[in-house]
Scaffold this active site. Structure first.
Site, PDB file in Angstrom:
ATOM      1  CE  LYS A  98      75.524  -7.853  -3.077  1.00  0.00           C
ATOM      2  NZ  LYS A  98      74.954  -8.994  -2.733  1.00  0.00           N
ATOM      3  CG  ASP A 132      73.112 -10.762   0.031  1.00  0.00           C
ATOM      4  OD1 ASP A 132      72.342 -11.609   0.442  1.00  0.00           O
ATOM      5  OD2 ASP A 132      73.043 -10.370  -1.014  1.00  0.00           O
ATOM      6  NE  ARG A 182      72.090 -16.917   1.756  1.00  0.00           N
ATOM      7  CZ  ARG A 182      71.665 -15.795   1.208  1.00  0.00           C
ATOM      8  NH1 ARG A 182      72.358 -14.407   1.272  1.00  0.00           N
ATOM      9  NH2 ARG A 182      70.381 -15.798   0.757  1.00  0.00           N
ATOM     10  CE  LYS A 199      87.726 -25.317  -6.096  1.00  0.00           C
ATOM     11  NZ  LYS A 199      86.534 -25.352  -5.247  1.00  0.00           N
TER      12      LYS A 199
HETATM   13  C1  LIG Z   1      72.420 -18.352  -2.332  1.00  0.00           C
HETATM   14  C2  LIG Z   1      73.793 -17.712  -2.485  1.00  0.00           C
HETATM   15  C3  LIG Z   1      74.139 -16.622  -1.764  1.00  0.00           C
HETATM   16  C4  LIG Z   1      75.203 -15.996  -2.004  1.00  0.00           C
HETATM   17  N1  LIG Z   1      75.356 -14.802  -1.006  1.00  0.00           N
HETATM   18  C5  LIG Z   1      76.750 -14.245  -0.853  1.00  0.00           C
HETATM   19  C6  LIG Z   1      77.222 -13.259  -0.134  1.00  0.00           C
HETATM   20  O1  LIG Z   1      76.325 -12.749   0.753  1.00  0.00           O
HETATM   21  N2  LIG Z   1      78.352 -13.000   0.046  1.00  0.00           N
HETATM   22  C7  LIG Z   1      79.336 -13.589  -0.797  1.00  0.00           C
HETATM   23  O2  LIG Z   1      80.392 -13.135  -0.627  1.00  0.00           O
HETATM   24  N3  LIG Z   1      79.052 -14.405  -1.535  1.00  0.00           N
HETATM   25  C8  LIG Z   1      77.705 -14.771  -1.745  1.00  0.00           C
HETATM   26  N4  LIG Z   1      77.623 -16.021  -2.506  1.00  0.00           N
HETATM   27  C9  LIG Z   1      78.568 -16.368  -3.486  1.00  0.00           C
HETATM   28  C10 LIG Z   1      79.543 -17.446  -3.057  1.00  0.00           C
HETATM   29  O3  LIG Z   1      80.168 -16.698  -1.819  1.00  0.00           O
HETATM   30  C11 LIG Z   1      80.275 -18.089  -4.017  1.00  0.00           C
HETATM   31  O4  LIG Z   1      81.286 -17.083  -4.743  1.00  0.00           O
HETATM   32  C12 LIG Z   1      79.602 -18.833  -5.167  1.00  0.00           C
HETATM   33  O5  LIG Z   1      78.427 -19.318  -4.477  1.00  0.00           O
HETATM   34  C13 LIG Z   1      80.525 -19.791  -5.852  1.00  0.00           C
HETATM   35  O6  LIG Z   1      81.041 -20.703  -4.781  1.00  0.00           O
HETATM   36  P1  LIG Z   1      80.595 -22.119  -4.486  1.00  0.00           P
HETATM   37  O7  LIG Z   1      80.193 -22.379  -3.079  1.00  0.00           O
HETATM   38  O8  LIG Z   1      79.669 -22.743  -5.929  1.00  0.00           O
HETATM   39  O9  LIG Z   1      82.223 -23.121  -4.936  1.00  0.00           O
HETATM   40  P2  LIG Z   1      83.004 -23.194  -6.396  1.00  0.00           P
HETATM   41  O10 LIG Z   1      84.143 -23.991  -5.796  1.00  0.00           O
HETATM   42  O11 LIG Z   1      83.416 -21.669  -6.722  1.00  0.00           O
HETATM   43  O12 LIG Z   1      81.984 -23.739  -7.382  1.00  0.00           O
HETATM   44  C14 LIG Z   1      81.817 -25.138  -7.143  1.00  0.00           C
HETATM   45  C15 LIG Z   1      81.046 -25.606  -8.686  1.00  0.00           C
HETATM   46  O13 LIG Z   1      80.153 -24.677  -9.077  1.00  0.00           O
HETATM   47  C16 LIG Z   1      80.479 -24.383 -10.337  1.00  0.00           C
HETATM   48  N5  LIG Z   1      80.236 -22.675 -10.213  1.00  0.00           N
HETATM   49  C17 LIG Z   1      80.155 -21.745  -9.167  1.00  0.00           C
HETATM   50  N6  LIG Z   1      79.923 -20.631  -9.534  1.00  0.00           N
HETATM   51  C18 LIG Z   1      79.498 -20.417 -10.816  1.00  0.00           C
HETATM   52  C19 LIG Z   1      79.253 -19.512 -11.809  1.00  0.00           C
HETATM   53  N7  LIG Z   1      79.112 -18.478 -11.590  1.00  0.00           N
HETATM   54  N8  LIG Z   1      78.905 -19.880 -13.259  1.00  0.00           N
HETATM   55  C20 LIG Z   1      79.260 -21.307 -13.466  1.00  0.00           C
HETATM   56  N9  LIG Z   1      79.616 -22.137 -12.724  1.00  0.00           N
HETATM   57  C21 LIG Z   1      79.707 -22.174 -11.353  1.00  0.00           C
HETATM   58  C22 LIG Z   1      81.896 -24.278 -10.374  1.00  0.00           C
HETATM   59  O14 LIG Z   1      82.518 -24.284 -11.815  1.00  0.00           O
HETATM   60  C23 LIG Z   1      82.304 -25.586  -9.888  1.00  0.00           C
HETATM   61  O15 LIG Z   1      82.334 -26.525 -10.740  1.00  0.00           O
HETATM   62  C24 LIG Z   1      76.205 -16.474  -2.428  1.00  0.00           C
HETATM   63  C25 LIG Z   1      75.837 -17.562  -3.346  1.00  0.00           C
HETATM   64  C26 LIG Z   1      74.803 -18.332  -3.213  1.00  0.00           C
HETATM   65  C27 LIG Z   1      74.562 -19.644  -3.878  1.00  0.00           C
END
Ligand SMILES: Cc1cc2nc3c(=O)[nH]c(=O)nc-3n(C[C@H](O)[C@H](O)[C@H](O)COP(=O)(O)OP(=O)(O)OC[C@H]3O[C@@H](n4cnc5c(N)ncnc54)[C@H](O)[C@@H]3O)c2cc1C
Length: 305
Positions: A98, A132, A182, A199
């Site tokens: 970060k 990030d 990413r 969403k």
């Molecule tokens: C490798 C990586 C790097 C990232 N870097 C950043 C960044 O630099 N900046 C930034 O703003 N965000 C970052 N994120 C977070 C990202 O923005 C999302 O908030 C996060 O990945 C959840 O979104 P989703 O795409 O999984 O979709 P969602 O629609 O939120 O989730 C999809 C499915 O996964 C499940 N799920 C998701 N998160 C969780 C959780 N915490 N606990 C339990 N179940 C969960 C949900 O319940 C749903 O079933 C990163 C995520 C990853 C995986």
């Protein structure tokens, strides 16, 4: 659910709560599902286990908004040690950083110098570094740092957030020169002037942007997309899109956070999908942990239990 998410995200930025809550044992106990431990040693031990199971790994040392110059040097020192330990252990682990932890709030040039030191060590170890994306107020500066460093370093990747209206334009501007981008949905609380709130809209935009990232024009120039999501509908869409275009799954990666949707992670690794797991560690886990809870408020039950 939206209100609860906003309250949780507000909590993550509240100093009083951030000082008090992490001291309670029940909060710390519930953390273990998302974090193997607070130390680098614990994070790397987990990387060894995961790499033996054919996952790729990424680590991040938690912390943001550093206010002291000296502290940023300590973070650089920590990451240099981490890069050297990764090399000694013959791991393929990457680091994800970060920029506000590395001095972006203090002085942009300090942040660039700190990043340059890390990129040099990573380059000597044949590795690259993920940057990030933090809150919207840091987006322009983050892109400025990335663009500046990209001129001299090929081993840097940037994260873009699908919930922002402007991301399509940013992506198209970056793609001709980028090696690693990413795509995430976005984890912060942002104004509706700049960010989508529904969403379905965010998911639709994610699909649209992932299609652009899978364009053969860019893949042919060595661009490597990373789709960071736990959303199986999105992952299915990406895989179908790639297969329709005869793009081999080794040309892009799916990345997920440690401990989230483990069954899906297992399924993808068994299908020989190129999958990376990001492990977070460090003492400053509170704001990060609350963002994880906000992503799925059912996680609150875990805390309550
Ligand atoms: C490798 C990586 C790097 C990232 N870097 C950043 C960044 O630099 N900046 C930034 O703003 N965000 C970052 N994120 C977070 C990202 O923005 C999302 O908030 C996060 O990945 C959840 O979104 P989703 O795409 O999984 O979709 P969602 O629609 O939120 O989730 C999809 C499915 O996964 C499940 N799920 C998701 N998160 C969780 C959780 N915490 N606990 C339990 N179940 C969960 C949900 O319940 C749903 O079933 C990163 C995520 C990853 C995986």
């Amino acid at each position: 659910m939206g209100l609860l998410k906003n309250i949780l995200l507000w909590t993550s930025k509240n100093d009083w709560i951030s000082n008090k809550l992490p001291k309670y044992k029940f909060v710390k106990n519930s953390l273990s599902r998302f974090m193997p431990g607070e130390t680098l040693v614990e994070a790397l031990n987990e990387c060894v286990k995961l790499e033996n199971l054919n996952y790729g790994t990424i680590i991040t040392y938690l912390g943001e908004n550093t206010t002291e110059r000296e502290q940023t040097y300590k973070i650089v020192h920590h990451y240099i040690n981490a890069l050297n330990d990764i090399k000694t252990k013959s791991l393929g682990t990457l680091i994800s950083v970060k920029l506000t932890q590395l001095g972006l709030d203090i002085d942009i040039n300090l942040c660039i110098e700190n990043m340059q030191k890390l990129l040099k060590v990573a380059n000597d170890n044949n590795a690259f570094i993920w940057v990030d994306m933090e809150e919207y107020c840091y987006l322009d500066k983050t892109l400025q740092v990335y663009n500046d460093l990209k001129k001299m370093n090929n081993n840097i990747g940037i994260t873009l957030q699908a919930y922002l209206f402007r991301t399509e334009k940013d992506l198209i501007d970056l793609l001709p020169q980028a090696t690693y981008i990413r795509l995430v949905k976005g984890a912060y609380i942002e104004s509706s002037d700049v960010s989508m709130k529904i969403k379905n809209d965010i998911d639709e935009n994610y699909l649209k942007l992932s299609k652009i990232m899978l364009s053969k024009e860019y893949l042919g120039n060595g661009f490597k997309p990373s789709f960071a999501t736990h959303d199986d509908d999105i992952i299915n869409f990406i895989n179908t899109e790639a297969s329709n275009q005869h793009i081999d799954c080794s040309l892009y990666e799916i990345s997920m956070l440690y401990g989230i949707r483990r069954n899906l992670q297992n399924k993808l690794v068994k299908e020989s999908q190129n999958i990376k797991i990001l492990i977070s560690y460090g003492e400053e886990w509170f704001p990060w942990y609350i963002r994880r809870i906000a992503e799925n408020p059912k996680n609150l039950l875990l805390l309550v239990k």
